[in-house]
Every structure is written in structure tokens, then in C-alpha cells.
Design a protein around this motif. Structure first.
Motif, PDB file in Angstrom:
ATOM      1  N   TRP A 165       0.826  -1.206   0.000  1.00 57.77           N
ATOM      2  CA  TRP A 165       0.000   0.000   0.000  1.00 57.77           C
ATOM      3  C   TRP A 165       0.865   1.262   0.000  1.00 57.77           C
ATOM      4  O   TRP A 165       0.624   2.192  -0.770  1.00 57.77           O
ATOM      5  N   ILE A 166       1.878   1.296   0.880  1.00 57.64           N
ATOM      6  CA  ILE A 166       2.777   2.450   0.939  1.00 57.64           C
ATOM      7  C   ILE A 166       3.474   2.650  -0.397  1.00 57.64           C
ATOM      8  O   ILE A 166       3.604   3.780  -0.909  1.00 57.64           O
ATOM      9  N   ARG A 167       3.937   1.563  -0.981  1.00 59.19           N
ATOM     10  CA  ARG A 167       4.634   1.636  -2.268  1.00 59.19           C
ATOM     11  C   ARG A 167       3.739   2.268  -3.332  1.00 59.19           C
ATOM     12  O   ARG A 167       4.155   3.192  -4.049  1.00 59.19           O
ATOM     13  N   ASP A 168       2.503   1.804  -3.417  1.00 62.58           N
ATOM     14  CA  ASP A 168       1.578   2.341  -4.421  1.00 62.58           C
ATOM     15  C   ASP A 168       1.271   3.815  -4.140  1.00 62.58           C
ATOM     16  O   ASP A 168       1.180   4.627  -5.073  1.00 62.58           O
ATOM     17  N   PHE A 169       1.099   4.152  -2.869  1.00 63.17           N
ATOM     18  CA  PHE A 169       0.792   5.534  -2.493  1.00 63.17           C
ATOM     19  C   PHE A 169       1.921   6.472  -2.916  1.00 63.17           C
ATOM     20  O   PHE A 169       1.673   7.548  -3.490  1.00 63.17           O
ATOM     21  N   LEU A 170       3.153   6.078  -2.655  1.00 63.84           N
ATOM     22  CA  LEU A 170       4.287   6.934  -2.974  1.00 63.84           C
ATOM     23  C   LEU A 170       4.510   7.043  -4.472  1.00 63.84           C
ATOM     24  O   LEU A 170       4.838   8.119  -4.992  1.00 63.84           O
ATOM     25  N   ARG A 171       4.334   5.932  -5.190  1.00 65.10           N
ATOM     26  CA  ARG A 171       4.487   5.986  -6.645  1.00 65.10           C
ATOM     27  C   ARG A 171       3.416   6.890  -7.254  1.00 65.10           C
ATOM     28  O   ARG A 171       3.691   7.669  -8.174  1.00 65.10           O
ATOM     29  N   THR A 172       2.196   6.808  -6.750  1.00 64.92           N
ATOM     30  CA  THR A 172       1.127   7.676  -7.241  1.00 64.92           C
ATOM     31  C   THR A 172       1.437   9.131  -6.934  1.00 64.92           C
ATOM     32  O   THR A 172       1.220  10.020  -7.781  1.00 64.92           O
ATOM     33  N   SER A 173       1.952   9.406  -5.744  1.00 61.98           N
ATOM     34  CA  SER A 173       2.292  10.780  -5.366  1.00 61.98           C
ATOM     35  C   SER A 173       3.342  11.361  -6.304  1.00 61.98           C
ATOM     36  O   SER A 173       3.247  12.527  -6.731  1.00 61.98           O
ATOM     37  N   ALA A 174       4.355  10.565  -6.641  1.00 64.25           N
ATOM     38  CA  ALA A 174       5.373  11.044  -7.574  1.00 64.25           C
ATOM     39  C   ALA A 174       4.791  11.240  -8.970  1.00 64.25           C
ATOM     40  O   ALA A 174       5.116  12.219  -9.657  1.00 64.25           O
ATOM     41  N   ALA A 175       3.917  10.338  -9.393  1.00 59.29           N
ATOM     42  CA  ALA A 175       3.303  10.454 -10.718  1.00 59.29           C
ATOM     43  C   ALA A 175       2.465  11.719 -10.833  1.00 59.29           C
ATOM     44  O   ALA A 175       2.289  12.262 -11.935  1.00 59.29           O
ATOM     45  N   GLU A 176       1.970  12.212  -9.696  1.00 61.50           N
ATOM     46  CA  GLU A 176       1.194  13.452  -9.672  1.00 61.50           C
ATOM     47  C   GLU A 176       2.081  14.693  -9.647  1.00 61.50           C
ATOM     48  O   GLU A 176       1.587  15.818  -9.600  1.00 61.50           O
TER      49      GLU A 176
END
Length: 238
Positions: A165-176
Motif C-alpha cells: 500500500w505504501i509503495r503504491d501511495f508513494l508511486r502515485t504521489s510522484a506520478a502526480e
């Protein structure tokens, strides 16, 4: 953007930061990697204005963190747990933090939804699992919708589902478009999250670049890290 330039700091006559310099850029996850005691948390504390260096600078979007009038709108940081009092509910904690930074109360519900805690908004922080506490910390960090996230050991102690979950959250944050800086001593997990890596050992940066550049001729990022710190004789946790 985060810019660290030639930070030096000592504690009890021992040098703990030795000309630490690196950048973390928008749209990328930068992993700050090193053994326990290498200087990761000390660097982040200087960045966030919690400690003073002897020399050097640590800037967020060109200014010291403390100079921003509403810091939560510029940097969302999680250094140690959720920061919530054990007797407070998740919602009460977030409302208090929002009020302290002049943020609208409606943002509280949005970040609870964002981190998957909407159903636990009334639960006291003292009853949260480690994974839920990590999510509450991230909810707090996201209250001001900041362009920069700074996280200290965000996956330490989490189960596989929490790590995913943390991994996906951080990758999404960077993609934004956000700048994401996270420290860790867990090499395998960091390799799954980071775009760029800064390796620190004994208070000194020993390598930095993309994951591919730091890995180089080694089979894995982990092998590269062992090689980079071999001269110092450090034993890295699994």
C-alpha cells in the motif's frame, strides 16, 4: 524540489554529517539509504528545521522549511509514527493539525478517504495497528496537499500488505508531480519504490544517482550497497 548542500553536524564531539549534498526532484521518488546510525534522520531533521547544522544549507523549493508561513502546504513530513496523541481519534487529531495551519476542516475527510481510514475516523490513535498509524501519519502529511513529501523509514515493521500500500501511495504521489524523499535501511523494498538513490554511510554520501546507475555492474541494488560500504565494515540489516 529539495536541495541539500554540504551539511555538517556534530554531536558530543562526534561528526555525524560530513558535507552531505544531494537533490530530490519533482515527479520522482528519491530513496535515502543507509545503515541505522548513518545520518539519515539527522539530515531530515535539519531539512525540517528541527536541528541546526554547523554549516551548509537544506532548502525546500529554494527556501528553508521554517521560512514558509504555512509549512503543511509545502512539505508533508512523517518522521516518527503518526504524531497523534493516543487518546485522540484520527479525526480529532487531523482537525487540530488542520486548524494549526489554517486549512479547511473539509480537508480532513478527504485525507481520511485518501489513506483508507474513513471507517476508523472515530477510533483512538492508541488503538491503531502499526499500519494504521502509518496511514494516519500520511493523512496528516497530506492535509495541505503539499508538493513535497518527506518520510523516515515508512515501511519499517509493516506486513507485506502494508508495504504494498505504501509503495503504491508513494508511486502515485510522484506520478502526480510531487517530490518524494524517503529514508530506509531496507534495500530490497527501496529498490521497488525509488527512481533515484542516495547512499549515506558514517555521515557521508558515498553514491547517488538512478537505481540503475548506483547498481552499476552489480547484480542487484543490495549487492551494490554492500560493496559501497564494505570498506567501513558495516553490517546491514536484512
Amino acid at each position: 524540489m529539495i536541495a541539500i548542500d554540504r551539511l555538517r553536524k556534530s554531536k558530543n564531539r562526534t561528526r555525524i554529517l560530513r558535507d552531505v549534498s544531494f537533490e530530490a526532484r519533482p515527479g520522482r521518488v528519491t530513496g535515502f539509504l543507509g545503515p541505522n546510525g548513518a545520518g539519515k534522520t539527522s539530515t531530515l531533521r535539519v531539512l525540517l528545521g528541527l536541528d541546526r547544522p554547523e554549516s551548509g544549507t537544506a532548502l525546500v523549493n529554494g527556501r528553508p522549511y521554517a521560512s514558509w508561513p504555512r509549512p503543511l502546504t509545502m512539505v508533508g513530513a512523517v518522521l516518527d509514527g503518526s504524531g497523534a496523541h493516543r487518546a485522540r481519534s484520527a479525526r480529532a487529531h487531523l482537525r487540530w493539525v488542520a486548524a494549526s495551519n489554517g486549512l479547511p476542516r473539509g480537508r480532513v475527510g478527504e485525507v481520511l478517504d485518501l489513506v483508507g481510514l474513513a471507517g476508523d475516523a472515530r477510533k483512538r490513535a492508541g488503538r491503531f495497528s502499526l499500519g494504521m498509524s502509518r496511514r494516519l501519519g500520511l493523512a496528516t502529511a497530506m492535509l495541505g496537499d503539499p508538493p513535497i513529501l518527506v518520510l523516515d523509514e515508512p515501511v519499517n515493521g509493516l506486513d507485506p500488505a502494508g508495504i504494498r500500500w505504501i509503495r503504491d501511495f508513494l508511486r502515485t504521489s510522484a506520478a502526480e508531480g510531487r517530490t518524494v524523499l524517503l529514508s530506509s535501511h531496507l534495500m530490497g523494498e527501496l529498490a521497488e519504490i525509488a527512481d533515484d538513490v542516495v547512499v549515506i554511510d558514517h555521515g557521508q554520501v558515498v553514491a547517488h544517482g538512478t537505481v540503475a546507475e548506483v547498481t552499476g555492474e552489480h547484480r542487484t541494488l543490495e549487492d551494490a550497497f554492500f560493496a559501497l560500504t564494505a570498506e567501513a565494515g558495516r553490517t546491514w540489516p536484512a
